[in-house]
Write a protein that holds these residues in place. Structure first.
Motif, PDB file in Angstrom:
ATOM      1  N   ALA A 133       8.577 -46.471 -11.389  1.00 52.14           N
ATOM      2  CA  ALA A 133       8.967 -47.739 -10.761  1.00 52.14           C
ATOM      3  C   ALA A 133      10.143 -47.553  -9.806  1.00 52.14           C
ATOM      4  N   GLU A 134      10.875 -46.457  -9.970  1.00 51.26           N
ATOM      5  CA  GLU A 134      12.015 -46.190  -9.091  1.00 51.26           C
ATOM      6  C   GLU A 134      11.590 -45.583  -7.765  1.00 51.26           C
ATOM      7  N   GLY A 135      10.337 -45.146  -7.679  1.00 52.04           N
ATOM      8  CA  GLY A 135       9.832 -44.551  -6.450  1.00 52.04           C
ATOM      9  C   GLY A 135       8.854 -43.434  -6.746  1.00 52.04           C
ATOM     10  N   PRO A 136       8.139 -42.935  -5.735  1.00 50.36           N
ATOM     11  CA  PRO A 136       7.168 -41.853  -5.947  1.00 50.36           C
ATOM     12  C   PRO A 136       7.808 -40.664  -6.657  1.00 50.36           C
ATOM     13  N   ASN A 137       7.092 -40.123  -7.640  1.00 54.23           N
ATOM     14  CA  ASN A 137       7.635 -39.026  -8.435  1.00 54.23           C
ATOM     15  C   ASN A 137       6.480 -38.094  -8.829  1.00 54.23           C
ATOM     16  N   PRO A 138       6.208 -37.083  -8.000  1.00 51.15           N
ATOM     17  CA  PRO A 138       5.088 -36.173  -8.273  1.00 51.15           C
ATOM     18  C   PRO A 138       5.187 -35.488  -9.630  1.00 51.15           C
ATOM     19  N   ALA A 139       6.399 -35.193 -10.078  1.00 54.19           N
ATOM     20  CA  ALA A 139       6.561 -34.510 -11.363  1.00 54.19           C
ATOM     21  C   ALA A 139       6.100 -35.401 -12.519  1.00 54.19           C
ATOM     22  N   GLU A 140       6.435 -36.688 -12.454  1.00 54.73           N
ATOM     23  CA  GLU A 140       6.017 -37.614 -13.501  1.00 54.73           C
ATOM     24  C   GLU A 140       4.500 -37.843 -13.459  1.00 54.73           C
ATOM     25  N   GLU A 141       3.948 -37.914 -12.254  1.00 55.84           N
ATOM     26  CA  GLU A 141       2.502 -38.076 -12.123  1.00 55.84           C
ATOM     27  C   GLU A 141       1.775 -36.871 -12.710  1.00 55.84           C
ATOM     28  N   ALA A 142       2.283 -35.687 -12.417  1.00 58.20           N
ATOM     29  CA  ALA A 142       1.663 -34.470 -12.945  1.00 58.20           C
ATOM     30  C   ALA A 142       1.757 -34.427 -14.469  1.00 58.20           C
TER      31      ALA A 142
END
Length: 226
Positions: free
Chosen positions: A185-194
């Motif tokens: 929710a704080e912004g795009p985060n590829p690490a969290e998506e992965a």
């Protein structure tokens, strides 16, 4: 109308099993949209909310199954502890259910995460105890009756303990989702998506084992084969 205690307990036991199995299937299907990057974050959060609302029924079912099984086991003459033990057991499990529902109602808050961790912590005590009682009884050391025609009962209890281990792993995943979606929710985060995508692959593998084991628990309870 002629109702007896065992019939009512058996009815509630069937309902708990249905909510457990059906709820897990609902969460499994909803998870596809939770990790779908093509959807907006808000849409994914709505699916996560749906998953939580379905999962609380499964959690309620799995908790109720143990006191129901122990109570029926006493009526069958397999589980020797009745009277005050059954009363205390039901009070303890009612308190556990209150904890589980409190964690669900506060699921988006830090308090909810803390309550969920306490809920998980109870299983660290309960799971080994179930295995000790189940295996000891199957080996003929008690406390449960495990002779011809009753061995299915401690075997079913032991298998149930194994489902609690898998369920605990799935609880870890859902608790992590709450934290990960806060970060997303704080912004795009590829690490969290992965991380979400890795966790969902593991969770689905656990779910397949879960359903097979639940089917085994149902089989032992329904057929009482040994």
């Amino acid at each position: 109308m002629n109702l007896n205690e065992l019939d009512v307990l058996r009815w509630v036991h069937i309902l708990a099993m249905v909510y457990w199995l059906g709820g897990e299937w609902g969460v499994f299907q909803t998870s596809y949209n939770i990790v779908n990057r093509k959807l907006s974050l808000e849409e994914r959060r709505r699916h996560l909310e749906t998953a939580y609302r379905i999962d609380i029924l499964a959690r309620t079912g799995i908790i109720l199954l143990l006191p129901l099984g122990l109570h029926m086991g006493h009526i069958y003459g397999i589980q020797p502890y009745g009277g005050g033990f059954l009363v205390g057991m039901w009070i303890a499990f009612a308190a556990w259910l209150c904890l589980t529902w409190s964690a669900f109602l506060a699921r988006e808050s830090d308090l909810g995460i803390r309550l969920t961790k306490i809920d998980e912590g109870l299983r660290y005590v309960l799971i080994p105890l179930i295995f000790i009682v189940g295996v000891s009884s199957m080996l003929g050391h008690g406390p449960l009756e495990a002779g011809p025609g009753t061995l299915w009962y401690p075997a079913k209890l032991t298998l149930y303990g194994f489902t609690l281990i898998i369920g605990l792993g799935l609880r870890f995943v859902m608790r992590a989702w709450t934290v990960r979606f806060r970060r997303l929710a704080e912004g795009p985060n590829p690490a969290e998506e992965a991380a979400l995508e890795r966790e969902i692959v593991l969770a689905r593998l656990m779910a397949y084992v879960y359903w097979i084991t639940i089917a085994g628990v149902c089989f032992l309870g329904a057929t009482k084969p040994f």
